[in-house]
Design an enzyme around this catalytic site. Sequence first.
Site, PDB file in Angstrom:
ATOM      1  N   ASP B 374       0.877  -1.374   0.075  1.00 40.70           N
ATOM      2  CA  ASP B 374      -0.170  -0.148   0.088  1.00 40.70           C
ATOM      3  C   ASP B 374       0.783   1.289   0.198  1.00 40.70           C
ATOM      4  O   ASP B 374       0.210   2.303  -0.447  1.00 40.70           O
ATOM      5  CB  ASP B 374      -0.803  -0.113   1.195  1.00 40.70           C
ATOM      6  CG  ASP B 374      -1.942  -0.843   0.904  1.00 40.70           C
ATOM      7  OD1 ASP B 374      -2.483  -1.298  -0.040  1.00 40.70           O
ATOM      8  OD2 ASP B 374      -2.509  -1.666   1.899  1.00 40.70           O
ATOM      9  N   TYR B 462      -9.957  -0.736   2.966  1.00 39.69           N
ATOM     10  CA  TYR B 462      -9.276  -0.785   4.126  1.00 39.69           C
ATOM     11  C   TYR B 462      -8.895   0.466   4.967  1.00 39.69           C
ATOM     12  O   TYR B 462      -8.346   1.384   4.288  1.00 39.69           O
ATOM     13  CB  TYR B 462      -8.021  -1.753   4.327  1.00 39.69           C
ATOM     14  CG  TYR B 462      -8.149  -3.140   4.949  1.00 39.69           C
ATOM     15  CD1 TYR B 462      -8.397  -4.291   4.147  1.00 39.69           C
ATOM     16  CD2 TYR B 462      -7.890  -3.170   6.309  1.00 39.69           C
ATOM     17  CE1 TYR B 462      -8.555  -5.417   4.766  1.00 39.69           C
ATOM     18  CE2 TYR B 462      -8.090  -4.383   7.079  1.00 39.69           C
ATOM     19  CZ  TYR B 462      -8.499  -5.607   6.275  1.00 39.69           C
ATOM     20  OH  TYR B 462      -8.781  -6.791   6.799  1.00 39.69           O
TER      21      TYR B 462
END
Lengths: 731, 731
Positions: B374, B462
Site C-alpha cells: 500500500d 481498508y
Amino acid sequence: MEARTVLRFSFLFLSISLVLLFTFVHLPYAPPRMTDLLDCATNSPWCTSKNRIQTKQTNLLKEPPNRKRHHNHASDTPHHPLDPLTIQELKKVRSILSSHELFASSSYSLHSIDLEEPEKPLVLKWKKGDPLLPRKASVVARVRGKSHVLTVDLGTGQVVVRETGLHSGYPTMTMEDMTLSPFAPLANADFNRTIVQRGIDLADLACLPISTGWYGKSEENRRLIKVQCYSMEGTANFYMRPIEGLTVLVDLDTKQVVEISDKGREIPIPKAANTDYRYSVQELHQAMNPPNPISIEQPKGPSFTIEDEHLVKWANWEFHLKPDARAGVIVSRARVLDPDTGKLRDVMYKGFTSELFVPYMDPTDAWYFKTYMDAGEYGFGLQAMPLEPLNDCPRNAHYMDGVFAAGDGTPYVRSNMICVFESYAGDIGWRHSESPITGMDIREVRPKVTLVVRMVASVANYDYIVDWEFQTDGLIRVKVGLSGILMVKGTSYNHINQIPNQENLYGTLLSENVIGVMHDHYITFYLDMDIDGSDNSFVNVNIKRQQTSSGESPRKSYLKAVRNVAKTEKDAQIKLKLYDPSEFHVINPSKKTRVGNPVGYKVVPGGTAASLLDLEDHPQKRGAFTNNQIWVTPYNQSEQWAGGLFVYQSHGEDTLATWSDRDRPIENKDIVLWYTLGFHHIPCQEDFPIMPTVSSSFDLKPVNFFESNPILRFPPNVEKDLPVCKPAASV
Amino acid sequence: MEARTVLRFSFLFLSISLVLLFTFVHLPYAPPRMTDLLDCATNSPWCTSKNRIQTKQTNLLKEPPNRKRHHNHASDTPHHPLDPLTIQELKKVRSILSSHELFASSSYSLHSIDLEEPEKPLVLKWKKGDPLLPRKASVVARVRGKSHVLTVDLGTGQVVVRETGLHSGYPTMTMEDMTLSPFAPLANADFNRTIVQRGIDLADLACLPISTGWYGKSEENRRLIKVQCYSMEGTANFYMRPIEGLTVLVDLDTKQVVEISDKGREIPIPKAANTDYRYSVQELHQAMNPPNPISIEQPKGPSFTIEDEHLVKWANWEFHLKPDARAGVIVSRARVLDPDTGKLRDVMYKGFTSELFVPYMDPTDAWYFKTYMDAGEYGFGLQAMPLEPLNDCPRNAHYMDGVFAAGDGTPYVRSNMICVFESYAGDIGWRHSESPITGMDIREVRPKVTLVVRMVASVANYDYIVDWEFQTDGLIRVKVGLSGILMVKGTSYNHINQIPNQENLYGTLLSENVIGVMHDHYITFYLDMDIDGSDNSFVNVNIKRQQTSSGESPRKSYLKAVRNVAKTEKDAQIKLKLYDPSEFHVINPSKKTRVGNPVGYKVVPGGTAASLLDLEDHPQKRGAFTNNQIWVTPYNQSEQWAGGLFVYQSHGEDTLATWSDRDRPIENKDIVLWYTLGFHHIPCQEDFPIMPTVSSSFDLKPVNFFESNPILRFPPNVEKDLPVCKPAASV
C-alpha cells in the site's frame, strides 16, 4: 553496651506485644459487635501492628487517600445467588462454627470463609424475583495442625466436614500468618546478633514473609516460611536496602525460628539515596514538564449502573462482579445483548485470576526458593489495597468494597478495593473514509468506549493491576499491568567493571550494590466460557501453508484455515507457535448463524512468554499449570485453582496439569478455558527505584457469534453532546 | 433497447468527460494561481471526477465533516531542515522542471515531489537560529514510458538526473492513475456487454484499481493494473457487492484494456440489504444502549506545543513531525529529556511506515494477484483522508495538513491529515501501595498520560489507523489499527450446508453469497535509532535455561540472559521464537550508565504474525522484507523503502532482504532497525459489513537508557487541579 540494652528492652517489649496481639486476634467467640467491622485501611489490629516500625516514618507519610463515600455494610443483604457473604452472614458462620465440636477445645485459624456458590444449573435457572438459593459458606480452617474444609449451611446451621483428599500443601496464609511471622526472628538471639553486627538499628528493621515453595522431604509436615529483612533507614522504599544473604526459616504455626542462614555479611546494604519514590520527598531540581491535568469527562455522567451492589449493566453488557480474597475479582454470568433479537446471550459463566507463578532466576541460597504463587499463598484479593481516586481510576469511577474475614472469623471491610469506570482514550471503534479513488465523500467514525473493572493487588513489593475491559463489540480484554517495586539483591559491586567475566549476576546491576534479579510472571486465568449455553467445543483453527499444483495458479502458495475440534483434554494443551499459528475458538456446536457458522468466541493470545524451566524442577512441577499457555478442561466445580486448592508448600500433585492429563472428553461439554499471561522480566535501571507499568493482555473475542458487526447502530460523537467543559470552580 | 441506448449515451458522455478531465489534469505549465491550491476534500478535480457515480447517492451523503480552522498554506515557509516542501516550493519545482529539457516535448507525470532531506550529519548539527540548509526536492517523474529520479535544487534551480539502476518496478501510482484507470473498462465493448448481461445498471457501477503484483515475464515492460467492479445499487458499501470473476487488465499509461477475464457469471451479486454502515441509514429498531457522551478534558488545555508547524514539544519529548505522500507520517529527531541533566538526548533520527504487504490467500483467477503494497503502490499518505474531529481524535487534538503535488506538479492541501493529542485512558503510569504485610500507609500512584500522533490511511476498502504514542517514561508505542471494509468474494452459496466437503472457500461465509477471503497484513517500519548518537550496536539478549550442577542448589534450573552483539546484518535477521526468547536492544556501546550498563532502547515485539508463504512465491519475493520480523541494516540514505523505491510490479531484486543479505558490518555503526507488525486475518461475521478495529503495536522502550525511573518526579492528579467539569452550555 547502651545500644545493646536498648535492643534487649525493645525485644522484651516486642515479645510481650506480640503475645498480646496474638492472643487478641485469636480470641475466640467474642460476640460480634460493630467495632469488629474493621476497615483495614484505618483501624485493623494487624495493619497497625506495624506502627512500631513506622514511627520513624510518620513524618514522611502523606494523608490517607480520600474516600468518596462510606457505605455501611452492616446491613447488607444478598440479592443474587453469587453475591459474596455479607457481614451478617460472616458473623453467622463464625457463630455456627463456635458451637461446632471441631473448634471446641483449642485455638484454630480460619484461612478462608467464602460463599459456596450454588450448583451451576441452579444459578443459570435463577431469575431476579425468584427466592434466593440456599446460602452456604465454604470454610477452610486449621485446627491442631490439620487443614479442614467445611460447608456451613447458613439456613440450617448444619456443618459438613468435606473430604480434602491426601494432597500435600497448606491453605492460603491468613493475614495474621503474614503479619506476625516477620516478627518471629526477633525472638532469636543469633538473628539479633547478626543484625547488630551488620550495623543495623533494630528500629530500622523491616522483614518480609516469603513463601518457601517446596524442595523435598525436609519441608514436609510443617508449615514454614522464610523471613528476609531490609533496612528502612532513610527511605520508605526499604525493598532497595536488602540485608543480603540472611534468611530465617520460621514455623508458621508456632512462630518459632527453625533455622537461620546467615551469609553475605560482606555485602553492604545499598544506600538509601534516590530510593524513595514518594512525591512528598522528591527534589524537583530539574525542569521537568509534566502534562497539564487531564481526565475523562462525561457531561451526562457515567452510563453504567450497578444493581444490588454487584450486577453491572453497561451498554450491551451485563455481568455479576464481586471481590474475592483469593482471586481478587470474580466476573460471573457475563452476557451480551444481541442487537438483532434484543436478548442477552451467555458468554462466560465465571472468570477470574486462578493462580500466579513468579519464579526468580537465582539458584543461590537466599534466592532459589522465591517462586511465588501469589493467589494461593498470599491471597490475591487480600493484598488488594484501597484504590486512589483520580490516579488509580479516573473521575466517575464507582468503587466497590471487599468484605473479608480475619483469621478468627471476624469480618472486616476492605474499602475501594475494585473500581468500575468507562474509558475513552481517543481510540476508534470502527471507521471508514472513502478516498479519492472512489471520490465518495464518506467519513464514518465511531469512538471506542469501554468499561473497565480494575483491582490492584500489592503483594508486598509488586503491584499487579488487573483489568477486565468490556467492549461494545463484544470483546473482553483481560489486562495485567505490573508496577511497584523490584525484589532486589545486594552485591559488593558498584560498577560492571568490577565483575569477573564469568560471574553470573542473575540479573542487572541497577545501582551501586543493587542487582535486579531476573524473573518471570505468569498469571493464569480461569475462564468458564458458556457460548450460548454450557455445552461447547474447543476448536484449533490452524493456519497452514498450501502449495498450489503446477499450472493451478500464478501463485505457488497461500494459507488455509484448517479446523480441528478437540476431542479430549490433551488435544487442547496448547503451546503457542508463531510459525505454526492457530486461532483458538470456543464454539457452541449446536448453535449456528444464519449462514451456518457455529457461534463462538476466540481467545486472542498476548503476553505470550512461556515458562522454560526444567519440567522436573520442583517449582515448575508446582507451577505445572504454566506448562502450556492454553488448556481446556471439562467443568468441575472442584477444579478452580490451577495450582491446587492447598498450594502453599504443595508438591504439585493437584494442578491443572494433572487434571488435564486425565485426558477427559471435552467435545460438546461444559468446558473451562485456561489462559496464562506470561512476562519475562530482565530488570533495567528504569525499574529503579520503582517500575513504570508494563502491561500485557489477552482477548476473548466474538467470532461468528453475532450475525454481523454488533455496533453498527452506535452513534458517533457530535459536538452538541460534548460541550466544552469549564472547571466548575472557574464559573 | 431503450436501456441500451441510455448506456451508449452514457458511455459516449463518459468518454468525453474522461478526455477532458485527462487533458485538464495534465495541462502543463499553467501559471500557478491560488485556485491551484486544491483542498482535495472539497474541490480537487480527481475527487469530484467521481461525482457521476455519486449522483444516485447524494441524498444519502451526510454533511462534510466540520473543520476547526483553515490555515492558509500559501505563505508557509520552511523553518527546519526537515520541513516538507511548501506550496511555494512545490510551485518553484514545477516551474524549474517546466524549463528542463526532459519535460519539453511531451506529456509527463510527476509521481512524487518530496523534500530531499539534507545529509544526516548536517541536520544533526543544525540548530534553531542557524541559516536553513539548502532546500532540494526529490522528484520521481515518468516521461515517454521511462521513470526518472531527479534532484531539483530550489536555491540554484539546478536539476540533476540521478541514476536509478536497472531494477524492475514502477513508481507509486499518481492519484490520476488510480482515479482514471477504473474508467478504462467502460471503453471496452466486451466489458459493457458482460455488465449488462449480468443485469447491472451502468450507473451503479463502481470499479477499483487493483495493483497487479508481478508473476512473470508477460507483465514486463508495461505498467499494468487490474480493475474489478462492484454494484453500488442500494448501498454506499459497494465493496459488499462484488461482480465476481470479472477482471479487466488495463495499461496504466495508455488506459487501454489489455485483457478481460470474465468468469463467475453464475455467481449472483450479493444483496445490498444490511450492508450500508452509515449512521444516517441505520434503523434503530432494537433498544441498544450506547454509552453517554465521553471525552478527554483538560481544564488548563493541552500541554503540547507545535513550533513552526512541525516541531512538537510535549512533557519530556521533542520531535519533528511531517506528512508524507508515501509513508503517511514521518517522525524525525525524536529526543527525550534526561531528568538528571535536563538535556535532550537522541533516541530516533527517523521513523515511518516503510511498506505494507497484504497478501490474500486465494490462488484463483480473480484473486491470486491481490498482494498489495500500500505504501509503494498507492501512497500510504496519499490515501490518508481528513480526520473527523471528536471521533477520529478527541477534543483538544491539533490537526496538521498535508501539502502534496498532483500528477502535473500542482500543489494541493490535504486538510486535517494528522492529529496530535494527549491521551488518558484511566491507566496507571506507576504505582505502589504498601499492604497489611508491612502495615505502612503508602499509596503512591501516577496517572499515565501519553501523546498520540495519528493518521488514518483509507486504501480503498481498508482503513489503517497508525499511531505513534509517546510516553513520559521514554517509551514509544507504534500501533496500527485495522478497520474499514473487507475485500470480499462473491459465491453462489447461501449456507455452509451447501458447500461440498472438500471445497476450499479460501475464507469464511459472512453472509449470503459473501465470502471474507483470508489474508495477512504486514506493516514494516523503518526505525533509524540513534541512541545518544548515531553509532549504535544491536544486541540479542537471549534468555537461556541453565541447569544447575548436582548439589549446587535445590533448584534444577533457572533462566539466564546471554548477550550477543550482532557483528553483521545476518546476525540481526530475526524470526521471533516464544520458546527461545530474546530481548532486542539497540545500544550505544560508547555510552555507559553510572554503574556501567550500555545505554539502550529495546524493541518489544507485538503483532507477531509471520509470513508463511513459500519464499520462492513471487509475492513473497517482492515482500521479502517480511521474511524476518526484525532486521538491522547500516544507515544508507537510499535504503528507506523496504520493498524498493519502485515497488509497483517490481520483481523483488531491491528489497530489505537483498540489502541485508549483503551482510555488511553493523557493530558500532549508524544502524537502522526494521520491525514488521503482522496480522493473520480469518474474517468472521462480525467483520460484516464493516470491521470493528483490531490493533497491534510494538514498543521502543528505554533499557538502561536512564539512570533510574525518569518519571519519579511527575506529580499525581489532585482534586483541585481537576475540578468537575460542567458543560459550558448548562451554565
